[in-house]
Motif scaffolding. Structure first.
Motif, mmCIF file in Angstrom:
data_model
loop_
_atom_site.group_PDB
_atom_site.id
_atom_site.type_symbol
_atom_site.label_atom_id
_atom_site.label_comp_id
_atom_site.label_asym_id
_atom_site.label_seq_id
_atom_site.Cartn_x
_atom_site.Cartn_y
_atom_site.Cartn_z
ATOM 1 N N ASP A 188 -6.816 -6.244 7.843
ATOM 2 C CA ASP A 188 -5.595 -5.593 8.313
ATOM 3 C C ASP A 188 -5.721 -4.102 8.014
ATOM 4 O O ASP A 188 -5.956 -3.712 6.864
ATOM 5 N N LYS A 205 -0.423 5.494 9.140
ATOM 6 C CA LYS A 205 -0.098 6.396 10.252
ATOM 7 C C LYS A 205 -1.355 6.799 11.012
ATOM 8 O O LYS A 205 -1.324 7.065 12.199
ATOM 9 N N ALA A 237 0.853 -1.192 0.000
ATOM 10 C CA ALA A 237 0.000 0.000 0.000
ATOM 11 C C ALA A 237 0.886 1.237 0.000
ATOM 12 O O ALA A 237 1.852 1.321 0.768
ATOM 13 N N LEU A 238 0.550 2.171 -0.871
ATOM 14 C CA LEU A 238 1.342 3.403 -0.954
ATOM 15 C C LEU A 238 0.799 4.393 0.069
ATOM 16 O O LEU A 238 -0.381 4.740 0.026
ATOM 17 N N PRO A 239 1.640 4.853 0.992
ATOM 18 C CA PRO A 239 1.148 5.782 2.013
ATOM 19 C C PRO A 239 0.635 7.079 1.389
ATOM 20 O O PRO A 239 1.157 7.521 0.368
ATOM 21 N N ASP A 280 -4.160 8.748 6.389
ATOM 22 C CA ASP A 280 -3.300 7.721 5.792
ATOM 23 C C ASP A 280 -3.665 6.384 6.426
ATOM 24 O O ASP A 280 -3.201 6.041 7.513
ATOM 25 N N HIS A 292 -4.946 2.191 5.195
ATOM 26 C CA HIS A 292 -5.087 1.237 4.101
ATOM 27 C C HIS A 292 -5.700 -0.036 4.644
ATOM 28 O O HIS A 292 -5.338 -0.494 5.730
ATOM 29 N N LYS A 297 -3.803 -0.594 8.185
ATOM 30 C CA LYS A 297 -2.439 -0.086 8.321
ATOM 31 C C LYS A 297 -2.378 1.382 7.936
ATOM 32 O O LYS A 297 -3.160 1.849 7.116
ATOM 33 N N ILE A 315 -6.900 -4.081 3.960
ATOM 34 C CA ILE A 315 -6.822 -5.262 3.102
ATOM 35 C C ILE A 315 -7.386 -6.456 3.859
ATOM 36 O O ILE A 315 -7.138 -6.620 5.065
ATOM 37 N N THR A 317 -7.705 -10.144 5.037
ATOM 38 C CA THR A 317 -6.822 -11.293 5.208
ATOM 39 C C THR A 317 -7.606 -12.496 5.738
ATOM 40 O O THR A 317 -7.029 -13.433 6.276
ATOM 41 N N TYR A 325 3.365 0.083 3.115
ATOM 42 C CA TYR A 325 2.814 -0.868 4.076
ATOM 43 C C TYR A 325 2.661 -2.201 3.367
ATOM 44 O O TYR A 325 2.022 -2.274 2.314
ATOM 45 N N VAL A 326 3.280 -3.231 3.904
ATOM 46 C CA VAL A 326 3.204 -4.546 3.253
ATOM 47 C C VAL A 326 2.317 -5.485 4.067
ATOM 48 O O VAL A 326 2.297 -5.417 5.294
ATOM 49 N N THR A 327 1.578 -6.336 3.370
ATOM 50 C CA THR A 327 0.723 -7.327 4.024
ATOM 51 C C THR A 327 0.788 -8.627 3.232
ATOM 52 O O THR A 327 0.567 -8.617 2.019
#
Lengths: 94, 188, 982
Positions: free
Chosen positions: C653, C657, B36-38, C733, C735, C655, C737, C739, B104-106
């Motif tokens: 999930d 800031k 994911a691009l912040p 900010d 995101h 994620k 997803i 899971t 952000y990686v998942t």
């Protein structure tokens, strides 16, 4: 129907979920003096135009973007498709 | 030495079958990591991706293969997948290590099940379940779209002239396999 | 019977003979025949009985507009009723039978209805079966039912398979007649991607039925050559046996392809395919349909449309009669006479309603000018016709032409209305056409061959140019324009006998007049009152003449009278095709939990939860019913340890800031203050303040939360959160997803849960109560380095954990946990025991969060923060939603411990009447509690929190039962929560 996604091109409406009037973007200020009244209108009152209508569609079987689609409710003609995020920012939300 | 050992058993492990005009295979050890691009950090993220993979992050609906064989798939404005071959359950750390804190990686490896369909009948078979236009003029090699087939969400990537990688939810892998197999036998 | 009516010529393959049967009679035909042409070749004029009056009927047309010749094909499970013989391709071994008669086709016992027809006029049912009311159910309905319908279903499962598919093109050409072929050639040459679809098995349309020439060769040969050229183009897809049945929004068309209907067996391949065609542009080249003229007894077998008679002669080498007359109001009818005479068929007379000279010379035929047919003779086959001047002409076939109607149907599928063309005496496409559609050829009123070919090319060129292609400069194929003068003539006023308009639904001229007399004058009312055009042919040959007659009655013009709306489908689409593959176990996809295989091997029964298959209980040897298993599982969990696959709960999930800030907004309680390594229960509201969903959310890192949702709402919550993220707070900010499928998650619950987990969690991770207290969470490893997530949360109310490993290890993990737990007598438990324990503990699920209840109702009112912005908090404070005397979630015990509580019972205060005015609330969930030893319930009751210990009545009028219950805390097990903190 076909919705011409601004990033991904024409897609069958079957990929999308319909929500309703794009005025749902304009969520009232929770701290306003008359917040309860404003939220009541926000939650329950909608125009039901015979003609051009701005509405929210979600590309659930796609990029998960929310779109604002301008559609004629009489002919289903779609004249504009925008990313809802852009519309929300343009309307001053962030 | 721990007393117990866990065995990996992805839903379609080892599936590999030839049909008239098409081959269908579940690729082994396919690792998928979501990136994911912040917000407001897109530029830095893209730079890091370019540096790590030697290829710029493609536009939404496109993918690109890096030198080391990883495929970068751009799913949407702020979302991408890195798909690569990797057996152990630490794919997220691998990608995270390359891109540091720029994204952000998942881990999505086990969220999906992969099927490779290839051969002269591949496109004709997919016509029966895929609403997208897969004509070479409309769906070029490396194009990558999400859509719905037989009620199941699918990410379809054109990996070759007549080869496609299909990713669908791992929990419904059997239903998905059945849908694709039926399509192939119906057109053979 | 031999092929007595077979004549020379035609597009059939005489080198092969096909055998078939009709009502058991053996007959022969050839490849290229339809069932109708073969029946006519064999002299079978009588093919069925009409719907209402059981009148003997024959073949009326040669195409998909056929109202009469509906037959039943095949036998056993393959039996298919109501198939039009005119479009059924003949194959060797075909078994066809006629429909709608009791006794034989020749001696139908139901034919008496014809003789009582004066009583069966339009509206008969509405007028007659009204009274006495009591007669309806016992008498009228069974009688109507037994006589209704035409064919019979096999009552067996359809053994064929069906498929669906999606096609894309620049240009869809609908119809492969002269205009369609010309259009497809032009578009194909431009390089555009073209689909050419035609309902017939032999493309060419009327070219196959006529003796006209194109580019100096026979029309049918030219059509074959055109198809060859098109088939050789990579950018063209030719689809025969494919009906474009509907025009939908934005250039989408529905197409039914009949793949194996012309074969004796489908050989395991789809019988039919329902295609969804996405086109950028379309050319409708659907041709025209001939209409009849109404006169007395015009429905006798042998009375046919003139164009059809010509079609049978030219295309199939069959004459429908040995002695033919033509009755026409236009030039085209004359061609039937000329073509038949040229093939040596005796044409006795041409009866032209016009006072005009002969159109052409027809050897041996009398030209009767300014005349009409008033009546016919011959109940089961035409014997003679009687003219207005009284003369009787002996014939066995009368070819009737009342002019041609452009097939405008698809132009109207988006509510476009056709316009009236006086010159053609017909409706032509008008108003707004479906997006991207243009019309060519006869469908657009270009009724002659030369004009149709030209129009096909021109319209296609305009369409492809519009898409940016360079149109081919090649000229249109050349052909003569045949004479086509037509003088409107709808019905023969001199006729005293019944004159049929809609032959399938038995609607006559008299019925239309009656409809007018009784005030049903709008076309929409006419249609519904008389059932005109409501049969399977949708009145393709009937509607326009009927409108003309209504117009006559009202003194209005036909355009003023208007038409009914054409809707899809153009011709019938079998339900099997609409269903496609979605049958039986393929009705929908299934989702399996990671431990599904283990569960199957260990006695699990499964229940479908949405698309999920979840283990509901695990039967052990000796257990006689589900209660035995469920009681054991729930008891064992509370006494030692149990394991449940809870993967189906939604996992998201979160994620970024601003992840904590975002969760503050979507949950009613606060999450930004949650410490890393901790879990919190979260309650989501709808914007109107009603409870939406709940679950636990764990903070795994500074910028990383893992949210769980209920199984049912996983997709909906994700959708809603994306809405909040993109539309409401795009400045954050964050995101998301899913899971859900990525982690196999197991609840390990019971006093021994920690002891069990200690055996699989790697040693370096301390999971003691001190290091890993209630509502703790963390990323750990198990079984020697396997990454896992551990959460100390409890749905059962016991000391419990949920542990997640990558899903591909889930089945193995279930085995390991059960193996490691043997020393603690571990037992897996299913959704039923899960339900029992959550009821015992007073945890709400969908039964309680039913879309009507508030946080206040479930006792969590204080959780709704008013100190921050969040969805639903403003409207949740509405007066009615926070009333102190409102319902509260409570537990209920039967006073008589042997009583079994009933979910849905309403609570009534003791001593009051069990009426709605005294309603105090309702029981939401009940279960037998093996741990308490009696039935327990959860429910909402007014001021419940102040009424602990009170006895009320739980009344279920549905069951005719009431039980006295005691109001207790909803937390019926361990109300202080000591166990889960142990």
């Amino acid at each position: 129907m076909i919705i011409n996604h601004p990033l991904l091109g024409p897609r069958d409406a079957a990929e999308f979920i319909y929500l309703g009037d794009a005025c749902l973007i304009d969520r009232p200020d929770w701290q306003a003096e008359d917040a309860a009244e404003q939220f009541y209108e926000y939650g329950y009152l909608r125009d039901n135009p015979a003609g051009e209508h701005q509405e929210l569609w979600y590309h659930e079987q796609g990029d998960r973007s929310w779109l604002v689609v301008t559609r004629d409710t009489l002919s289903h003609k779609i004249t504009k498709v925008e990313l809802a995020r852009d519309v929300a920012v343009a309307r001053g939300r962030g | 030495m721990p007393e117990y050992t866990l065995i990996s058993a992805p839903p379609l492990a080892g599936y590999d079958k030839d049909f008239t005009g098409a081959a269908l295979k579940a690729p082994g050890d396919l690792a998928i990591v979501a990136v994911a691009l912040p917000l407001k950090g897109e530029a830095a993220a893209k730079k890091a991706i370019k540096a790590a993979y030697g290829k710029a992050l493609p536009e939404p609906g496109k993918s690109v293969a890096s030198k080391d064989g990883a495929r970068l798939v751009r799913l949407g404005q702020d979302a991408a997948f890195v798909i690569f071959t990797h057996a152990t359950p630490d794919a997220e750390a691998v990608v995270g290590g390359k891109l540091k804190d720029t994204v952000y990686v998942t881990d999505q490896t086990d969220v999906w099940t992969g099927l490779e369909i290839s051969g002269p009948n591949a496109r004709t078979a997919l016509e029966r379940i895929c609403p997208l236009d897969l004509h070479p003029a409309a769906f070029a090699v490396d194009d990558a779209y999400r859509t719905v087939m037989e009620h199941l969400g699918v990410l379809i990537i054109r990996t070759g002239e007549d080869a496609y990688l299909l990713l669908s939810a791992s929990s419904s892998a059997n239903s998905f396999l059945h849908a694709v197999e039926t399509s192939i036998t119906n057109v053979s | 019977m031999s092929q007595v009516n077979r004549i020379e010529g035609g597009l059939i393959d005489r080198s092969k003979t096909l055998s078939f049967t009709f009502n058991g009679k053996a007959m022969q035909g050839h490849p290229g025949d339809t069932l109708a042409s073969a029946l006519l070749a064999n002299g079978q004029t009588l093919v069925g009985r009409s719907f209402k009056y059981h009148r003997p009927r024959g073949i009326f047309t040669s195409g998909s507009e056929e109202p009469n010749a509906l037959v039943q094909l095949r036998t056993g499970a393959h039996q298919e009723p109501n198939t039009r013989a005119t479009v059924a391709e003949l194959f060797d071994g075909l078994n066809a039978t006629s429909q709608n008669h009791r006794g034989s086709l020749e001696f139908d016992m139901m034919a008496m209805t014809d003789f009582v027809s004066p009583f069966l006029s339009a509206g008969f049912y509405y007028k007659t079966f009204m009274w006495p009311k009591a007669f309806w159910e016992k008498f009228y309905e069974p009688v109507i039912r037994s006589s209704a319908g035409l064919g019979r279903l096999s009552m067996q499962e359809d053994p064929d398979i069906y498929d669906k598919g999606f096609l894309h093109c620049d240009l869809l050409v609908i119809g492969a007649g002269p205009a369609g072929l010309s259009a497809a050639l032009a578009a194909g040459r431009s390089g555009a991607r073209v689909i050419l679809a035609d309902e017939d098995f032999a493309p060419g349309g009327r070219l196959n039925a006529e003796t006209l020439e194109v580019d100096g060769m026979a029309g049918a040969d030219w059509a074959t050559q055109a198809i060859d050229e098109l088939s050789a183009m990579d950018n063209v897809r030719v689809m025969t046996r494919s009906t474009v049945y509907g025009a939908y929004d934005h250039g989408i068309y529905g197409v039914l392809e009949r793949c194996t209907d012309h074969l004796a067996s489908s050989n395991g391949k789809p019988r039919q395919i329902l295609w969804r065609v996405y086109s950028k542009r379309a050319v409708l080249a659907a041709g025209a349909t001939e209409r009849p003229i109404a006169f007395g007894n015009n429905d006798r077998p042998g009375v046919m449309l003139a164009g059809a008679v010509r079609d049978y002669a030219n295309r199939y080498g069959v004459t429908p009669g040995q002695q033919v007359a033509v009755f026409t109001n236009n030039d085209d009818g004359w061609r039937t006479a000329a073509d038949l005479a040229a093939k040596g068929v005796q044409v006795s007379a041409i009866i032209d309603s016009r006072d005009a000279p002969a159109v052409c010379d027809v050897p041996g035929a009398r030209h009767v000018r300014n005349a009409a047919v008033v009546d016919t003779v011959g109940r089961k086959g035409l014997k003679s016709v009687t003219l207005t001047d009284g003369q009787v002409i002996p014939v066995d076939c009368l070819a009737v032409s009342g002019g041609w109607n452009p097939n405008v149907h698809l132009t109207c599928h988006q509510r476009g209305r056709p316009t009236w063309d006086d010159d053609l005496s017909a409706f032509v496409p008008g108003g707004e056409l479906p997006v991207g559609m243009a019309v060519a050829g006869a469908a657009n009123g270009a009724m002659t061959l030369g004009a149709a070919l030209q129009s096909g090319r021109d319209v296609a060129n305009a369409q492809v140019k519009d898409l940016g292609f360079t149109a081919s400069r090649k000229a249109a194929p050349k052909a003569e324009d045949e004479p086509r003068e037509c003088a409107a003539f709808w019905h023969v006023k001199e006729s005293k006998k019944r004159a049929w308009l809609d032959q399938q639904n038995d609607v006559t001229v008299k019925d239309v007049k009656l409809s007018h007399t009784e005030g049903y004058r709008s076309v929409e009312l006419l249609k519904r009152y008389t059932t005109l055009g409501m049969a399977t042919d949708q009145g393709k040959t009937a509607n326009i003449p009927a409108l003309a007659i209504m117009a006559e009655c009202t003194g209005k013009t036909i355009p003023e009278t208007g038409t009914t709306i054409f809707r899809p489908p153009y011709t019938p689409v079998p339900l099997g095709a609409l269903g496609g593959r979605a049958r039986g176990k393929d009705f929908r996809p299934y989702r399996l939990t990671p431990s599904h295989k283990w569960a199957e091997e260990n006695g699990a029964s499964f229940v479908t939860v949405g698309n999920w298959m979840r283990a509901e209980w695990y039967t052990r040897p000796g257990e006689k019913g589900w209660r035995d298993s469920v009681d054991r599982e729930a008891k064992n969990t509370r006494e030692s340890v149990g394991i449940c696959d809870v993967t189906t709960l939604g996992k998201i999930d979160v994620k970024g800031k601003d992840a904590g800030e975002f969760l503050n907004k979507v949950y009613s309680n606060t999450f930004s203050t949650l410490a890393v390594g901790k879990v919190r229960y979260g309650l989501m509201l709808r914007e109107d303040g009603i409870c939406y969903d709940d679950g636990t959310t764990a903070r795994m890192g500074e910028n990383h939360y893992v949210m769980t949702t209920t199984t049912a709402n996983a997709v909906l919550v994700f959708r809603r959160m994306e809405f909040a993220r993109q539309c409401l707070w795009p400045d954050l900010d964050v995101h998301l997803i899913s899971t859900t499928d990525g982690w196999a998650q197991f609840a390990v619950a019971g006093p021994n849960s920690r002891n069990l987990l200690r055996k699989v969690v790697d040693e370096e991770h301390d999971i003691s109560n001190e290091a890993f207290p209630f509502m703790g969470c963390g990323e750990i490893t198990v079984c020697g380095g396997m990454p896992a997530r551990l959460f100390r949360i409890s749905f059962s109310g016991e000391l419990a954990f949920e542990i997640a490993v990558p899903a591909r290890y889930g089945n193995s993990m279930m085995g390991v946990l059960n193996e490691a737990g043997k020393e603690f007598n571990v037992a897996p438990y299913g959704t039923e025991a899960l339900g029992v324990m959550r009821i015992e503990k007073g945890h709400a699920t969908a039964n309680e969060l039913n879309g009507q209840t508030t946080a206040h109702n479930i006792g969590l009112g204080k959780m709704v923060s008013q100190k921050k912005e969040c969805i639903g908090n403003v409207l949740s404070q509405r007066e009615e939603l926070i009333r102190d005397d409102d319902i509260r979630l409570m537990g209920f015990h039967p006073v008589d411990r042997n009583e079994k509580l009933i979910a849905g019972s309403h609570f009534i205060t003791k001593g009051e009447d069990a009426i709605m005015d005294n309603d105090q609330g309702w029981m939401t969930s009940v279960a037998f509690s093996p741990n308490l030893g009696h039935s327990v319930g959860l429910g909402f009751i007014k001021r419940g929190h102040e009424r602990k210990g009170e006895i009320v009545r739980a009344v279920s009028p549905v069951h005719g039962k009431e039980i006295e219950v005691e109001i207790v805390s909803a937390h019926m097990i361990d109300p202080e929560g000591e166990r889960l903190r142990a």
